[in-house]
Design a protein around this motif. Structure first.
Motif, PDB file in Angstrom:
ATOM      1  N   GLU A 106       0.818  -1.220   0.000  1.00 32.91           N
ATOM      2  CA  GLU A 106       0.000   0.000   0.000  1.00 32.91           C
ATOM      3  C   GLU A 106       0.847   1.264   0.000  1.00 32.91           C
ATOM      4  O   GLU A 106       0.432   2.306  -0.518  1.00 32.91           O
ATOM      5  CB  GLU A 106      -0.939  -0.008   1.210  1.00 32.91           C
ATOM      6  CG  GLU A 106      -1.936  -1.151   1.216  1.00 32.91           C
ATOM      7  CD  GLU A 106      -2.891  -1.106   0.027  1.00 32.91           C
ATOM      8  OE1 GLU A 106      -3.160   0.006  -0.479  1.00 32.91           O
ATOM      9  OE2 GLU A 106      -3.358  -2.184  -0.388  1.00 32.91           O
ATOM     10  N   GLU A 139     -10.368   5.464 -14.312  1.00 33.62           N
ATOM     11  CA  GLU A 139     -10.078   5.875 -12.947  1.00 33.62           C
ATOM     12  C   GLU A 139      -8.929   6.882 -12.925  1.00 33.62           C
ATOM     13  O   GLU A 139      -8.273   7.141 -13.934  1.00 33.62           O
ATOM     14  CB  GLU A 139      -9.717   4.644 -12.108  1.00 33.62           C
ATOM     15  CG  GLU A 139     -10.796   3.575 -12.065  1.00 33.62           C
ATOM     16  CD  GLU A 139     -10.347   2.353 -11.285  1.00 33.62           C
ATOM     17  OE1 GLU A 139      -9.199   2.361 -10.795  1.00 33.62           O
ATOM     18  OE2 GLU A 139     -11.129   1.409 -11.165  1.00 33.62           O
ATOM     19  N   ARG A 140      -8.647   7.421 -11.749  1.00 33.11           N
ATOM     20  CA  ARG A 140      -7.497   8.308 -11.616  1.00 33.11           C
ATOM     21  C   ARG A 140      -6.219   7.485 -11.775  1.00 33.11           C
ATOM     22  O   ARG A 140      -6.188   6.289 -11.487  1.00 33.11           O
ATOM     23  CB  ARG A 140      -7.515   9.015 -10.259  1.00 33.11           C
ATOM     24  CG  ARG A 140      -7.336   8.087  -9.068  1.00 33.11           C
ATOM     25  CD  ARG A 140      -7.319   8.862  -7.756  1.00 33.11           C
ATOM     26  NE  ARG A 140      -7.106   7.982  -6.615  1.00 33.11           N
ATOM     27  CZ  ARG A 140      -5.892   7.586  -6.189  1.00 33.11           C
ATOM     28  NH1 ARG A 140      -4.803   8.012  -6.823  1.00 33.11           N
ATOM     29  NH2 ARG A 140      -5.768   6.785  -5.150  1.00 33.11           N
ATOM     30  N   ARG A 168      -2.801   5.813 -10.997  1.00 31.03           N
ATOM     31  CA  ARG A 168      -2.323   5.221  -9.752  1.00 31.03           C
ATOM     32  C   ARG A 168      -0.842   4.887  -9.859  1.00 31.03           C
ATOM     33  O   ARG A 168      -0.267   4.810 -10.940  1.00 31.03           O
ATOM     34  CB  ARG A 168      -3.128   3.957  -9.424  1.00 31.03           C
ATOM     35  CG  ARG A 168      -4.634   4.185  -9.405  1.00 31.03           C
ATOM     36  CD  ARG A 168      -5.394   2.891  -9.210  1.00 31.03           C
ATOM     37  NE  ARG A 168      -5.144   2.306  -7.897  1.00 31.03           N
ATOM     38  CZ  ARG A 168      -5.724   1.204  -7.451  1.00 31.03           C
ATOM     39  NH1 ARG A 168      -6.586   0.555  -8.225  1.00 31.03           N
ATOM     40  NH2 ARG A 168      -5.453   0.723  -6.252  1.00 31.03           N
ATOM     41  N   GLN A 169      -0.230   4.694  -8.679  1.00 25.25           N
ATOM     42  CA  GLN A 169       1.141   4.199  -8.550  1.00 25.25           C
ATOM     43  C   GLN A 169       2.216   5.201  -8.961  1.00 25.25           C
ATOM     44  O   GLN A 169       3.350   4.820  -9.254  1.00 25.25           O
ATOM     45  CB  GLN A 169       1.335   2.902  -9.322  1.00 25.25           C
ATOM     46  CG  GLN A 169       0.774   1.682  -8.622  1.00 25.25           C
ATOM     47  CD  GLN A 169       1.544   1.340  -7.348  1.00 25.25           C
ATOM     48  OE1 GLN A 169       2.748   1.512  -7.266  1.00 25.25           O
ATOM     49  NE2 GLN A 169       0.824   0.863  -6.344  1.00 25.25           N
ATOM     50  N   GLN A 229       2.861   8.890  -1.968  1.00 25.17           N
ATOM     51  CA  GLN A 229       1.914   8.784  -3.073  1.00 25.17           C
ATOM     52  C   GLN A 229       1.661  10.168  -3.668  1.00 25.17           C
ATOM     53  O   GLN A 229       1.599  11.173  -2.949  1.00 25.17           O
ATOM     54  CB  GLN A 229       0.594   8.189  -2.582  1.00 25.17           C
ATOM     55  CG  GLN A 229       0.704   6.781  -2.026  1.00 25.17           C
ATOM     56  CD  GLN A 229       0.922   5.734  -3.119  1.00 25.17           C
ATOM     57  OE1 GLN A 229       0.970   6.054  -4.302  1.00 25.17           O
ATOM     58  NE2 GLN A 229       1.069   4.482  -2.706  1.00 25.17           N
ATOM     59  N   GLU A 250      -0.519  12.706  -6.615  1.00 28.57           N
ATOM     60  CA  GLU A 250      -1.609  12.922  -7.561  1.00 28.57           C
ATOM     61  C   GLU A 250      -1.005  12.926  -8.967  1.00 28.57           C
ATOM     62  O   GLU A 250       0.153  13.307  -9.156  1.00 28.57           O
ATOM     63  CB  GLU A 250      -2.307  14.253  -7.287  1.00 28.57           C
ATOM     64  CG  GLU A 250      -2.952  14.353  -5.926  1.00 28.57           C
ATOM     65  CD  GLU A 250      -4.111  13.388  -5.787  1.00 28.57           C
ATOM     66  OE1 GLU A 250      -4.812  13.144  -6.803  1.00 28.57           O
ATOM     67  OE2 GLU A 250      -4.312  12.844  -4.686  1.00 28.57           O
ATOM     68  N   TYR A 275       7.122   5.508 -11.054  1.00 28.33           N
ATOM     69  CA  TYR A 275       5.845   4.927 -11.468  1.00 28.33           C
ATOM     70  C   TYR A 275       5.933   3.405 -11.391  1.00 28.33           C
ATOM     71  O   TYR A 275       6.886   2.800 -11.904  1.00 28.33           O
ATOM     72  CB  TYR A 275       5.495   5.340 -12.900  1.00 28.33           C
ATOM     73  CG  TYR A 275       4.282   4.611 -13.434  1.00 28.33           C
ATOM     74  CD1 TYR A 275       3.013   4.858 -12.935  1.00 28.33           C
ATOM     75  CD2 TYR A 275       4.408   3.642 -14.436  1.00 28.33           C
ATOM     76  CE1 TYR A 275       1.896   4.172 -13.408  1.00 28.33           C
ATOM     77  CE2 TYR A 275       3.308   2.952 -14.917  1.00 28.33           C
ATOM     78  CZ  TYR A 275       2.048   3.223 -14.402  1.00 28.33           C
ATOM     79  OH  TYR A 275       0.952   2.548 -14.859  1.00 28.33           O
ATOM     80  N   CYS A 319      -1.276  -0.598 -11.289  1.00 29.03           N
ATOM     81  CA  CYS A 319      -1.034   0.611 -12.088  1.00 29.03           C
ATOM     82  C   CYS A 319      -1.935   0.613 -13.320  1.00 29.03           C
ATOM     83  O   CYS A 319      -2.385  -0.443 -13.768  1.00 29.03           O
ATOM     84  CB  CYS A 319       0.437   0.694 -12.485  1.00 29.03           C
ATOM     85  SG  CYS A 319       1.108  -0.845 -13.154  1.00 29.03           S
ATOM     86  N   ASN A 320      -2.166   1.789 -13.893  1.00 30.26           N
ATOM     87  CA  ASN A 320      -3.166   1.866 -14.959  1.00 30.26           C
ATOM     88  C   ASN A 320      -2.871   2.889 -16.040  1.00 30.26           C
ATOM     89  O   ASN A 320      -3.787   3.353 -16.720  1.00 30.26           O
ATOM     90  CB  ASN A 320      -4.554   2.136 -14.354  1.00 30.26           C
ATOM     91  CG  ASN A 320      -4.632   3.475 -13.631  1.00 30.26           C
ATOM     92  OD1 ASN A 320      -3.611   4.063 -13.276  1.00 30.26           O
ATOM     93  ND2 ASN A 320      -5.850   3.961 -13.411  1.00 30.26           N
TER      94      ASN A 320
END
Length: 544
Positions: free
Chosen positions: A357, A453-454, A456-457, A469, A471, A494, A502-503
């Motif tokens: 996390e 989605e926003r 991530r990672q 983390q 933004e 990243y 991740c996305n």
């Protein structure tokens, strides 16, 4: 008198006849010792595929000095076996097609290989994820039943490690069918199937892979030993080899004791103790050069288009060392084949282990980084699979996408198709007003956050080198990242984790490669084969 004379004369005739027979037998044996049938190594069998559009070496053995004739189609070549009985000729380049018959003769013996095709030949190598079979992968029953591709041919090299290079293997080419594909490499098959569907030419796949093996076993020992950055690998194995006889003595004693205790446990209905582990030594599959000697050298100089490679898990604790090791291995193969910088496409390690996390160290991330660095070599390409791994299985079942993403590299580079073959790759970093602006190439039709989605990672760090983390938002072909609590960010990362969720993708559906903008020492910095292990790092390098 006459009768006596006849009986006397018969006996010498029998003796003379026996002597003649013995002399003839001796002559035949002597002739057989001199004469040796012409022989082809096992890489040349019925159903093989020869590489199109290049000269094709054919080699073998015969009696020393014997003239050897080779023909295929309209081509006819000849040469002489050397003093050691070895010979080699070069066939002229051929167009895709077949079937043909390859005939090799020395006038006294003839070898014919039938159903020979001409097309595209690829070496498929690595450790267990390359060896992983179709029957153990995703949708096995459906895939096996549909594997009716008579123009795809398969050759599997037996697993073996040797201290000296081998000349031959014990194998044969097979026609792709539901029967032959079951235990064949899934990644190799899905790669080759995609090429065949796109190119409509015969495809030859040579699977030479061995589970749980490190990269140093797949290159020549001499190249490792002469490299100052890698020499510790051979020095480690030299020490193991020196200690091997003593270690085997200890092991044999422990094994005998274990058998006694195991038998006692079985008689009493108890669980048997753990069997002692044999020491490593000559012939072990991790031995530097051992797999190259037994599983690659016998294939050289077979004409190929290129290589696909899936390995790295066994080197994950030595990511910094892999930066040099992997590049040297690729260069070594190209040097051994003497065919220039042939294509070498590889798979980046998948996501694996528990999801973390918070930002943390990751030896797998550092190994992925080392793999990415090999892209600086000419004619290389990488399939990123950071999105199809499995947390609790080092062997992800989805080998279809692995093979397809490898094939995209080949289709784009070698077969000049206009396809997007890579996900986004970080190229440049700019820091402005407390935000880090990241540029990418291979954006295809544009950057997207998969699933809407926003992003991530993404993480950022200030001068204290502690990552938090961040933004992140897409801005054209760039991604902007920030954290309001980090006023002066100096680095971004990243998907820097064992198993990042991740996305970031391009529109074509290919995931962005993990990366970092900093070069701060990682957890595998300085790690060697006989050195530090995971979990032994100084406390100041704790999670950040």
């Amino acid at each position: 008198m006459s009768k006596l004379y006849t009986n006397v004369t018969r006996r010498p005739l029998r003796i003379i006849s026996l002597l003649v027979v013995l002399a003839s037998l001796q002559s035949a044996l002597s002739s057989q010792a001199v004469h040796a049938d012409v022989v082809l190594p096992a890489v040349f069998t019925d159903h093989m595929v020869l590489q199109r559009d290049v000269t094709v070496p054919v080699w073998g053995s015969a009696a020393p000095g014997k003239r050897v004739y080779v023909s295929i189609g309209k081509q006819k070549k000849q040469t002489h076996a050397d003093a050691n009985g070895k010979w080699q000729i070069q066939l002229d380049a051929m167009k895709a097609g077949g079937p043909l018959t390859l005939v090799v003769s020395d006038k006294d013996s003839t070898v014919s290989k039938h159903d020979v095709l001409v097309g595209e030949v690829w070496i498929c190598s690595g450790q267990s994820n390359m060896a992983w079979s179709v029957e153990r992968s995703l949708h096995p029953n459906k895939e096996i039943a549909a594997a009716k591709w008579p123009l795809i041919r398969l050759l599997t090299v037996p697993r073996k490690s040797t201290t000296e290079p081998l000349y031959d293997i014990d194998s044969e080419w097979k026609v792709c069918s539901p029967e032959s594909i079951r235990q064949f490499s899934a990644v190799a098959y899905y790669f080759g199937r995609k090429l065949h569907q796109e190119l409509n030419v015969p495809i030859g796949l040579i699977n030479t892979s061995y589970g749980g093996t490190p990269a140093e076993a797949w290159m020549t020992r001499g190249e490792i030993a002469k490299n100052a950055e890698l020499r510790s690998i051979t020095e480690h194995w030299d020490k193991l080899t020196e200690e091997y006889p003593r270690a085997m003595g200890v092991y044999n004693t422990q094994l005998a004791q274990w058998r006694t205790k195991a038998n006692e446990a079985e008689a009493a209905g108890r669980k048997a103790p753990r069997r002692p582990r044999a020491p490593r030594g000559p012939g072990h599959p991790h031995q530097p050069g051992g797999l190259f000697n037994a599983m690659v050298a016998p294939l050289i100089p077979y004409a190929i288009r290129g290589t696909i490679w899936y390995q790295g898990e066994s080197n994950a604790g030595r990511g910094y060392e892999y930066r040099k090791l992997f590049s040297e291995m690729i260069t070594d193969w190209r040097r051994q084949w003497e065919r220039g910088d042939f294509p070498f496409y590889f798979v980046q390690l998948a996501n694996f282990r528990a999801v973390q996390e918070k930002p943390t160290h990751s030896d797998w991330a550092e190994l992925r980084e080392a793999q990415t660095m090999a892209l600086s070599l000419p004619n290389t390409g990488m399939a990123v699979i950071i999105d199809i791994g499995e947390a609790d299985d080092i062997h992800p079942k989805n080998k279809q996408d692995v093979g397809r993403r490898l094939a995209l590299n080949a289709l784009a580079h070698d077969y000049k198709q206009d396809v997007v073959y890579s996900g986004p790759m970080h190229t440049d970093t700019k820091i402005e007003d407390g935000k880090i602006h990241l540029s990418f190439d291979h954006v295809g039709s544009g950057l997207v956050a998969k699933g809407g989605e926003r992003l991530r990672q993404f993480t950022v760090a200030g001068e204290d080198r502690r990552f938090v983390q961040a933004e992140a938002k897409i801005d054209g072909d760039k991604v902007v990242v920030w954290n309001d609590e980090v006023e002066k960010p100096v680095a971004a990362r990243y998907a820097w984790a064992d198993n990042p969720i991740c996305n970031l993708y391009n529109v074509e559906g290919l995931p962005a490669s993990p990366f970092r903008t900093d070069d701060w020492p990682g957890v595998t910095s300085g790690a060697t084969l006989s050195g530090r292990r995971r979990g032994e790092w100084p406390s100041w390098r704790g999670p950040h």
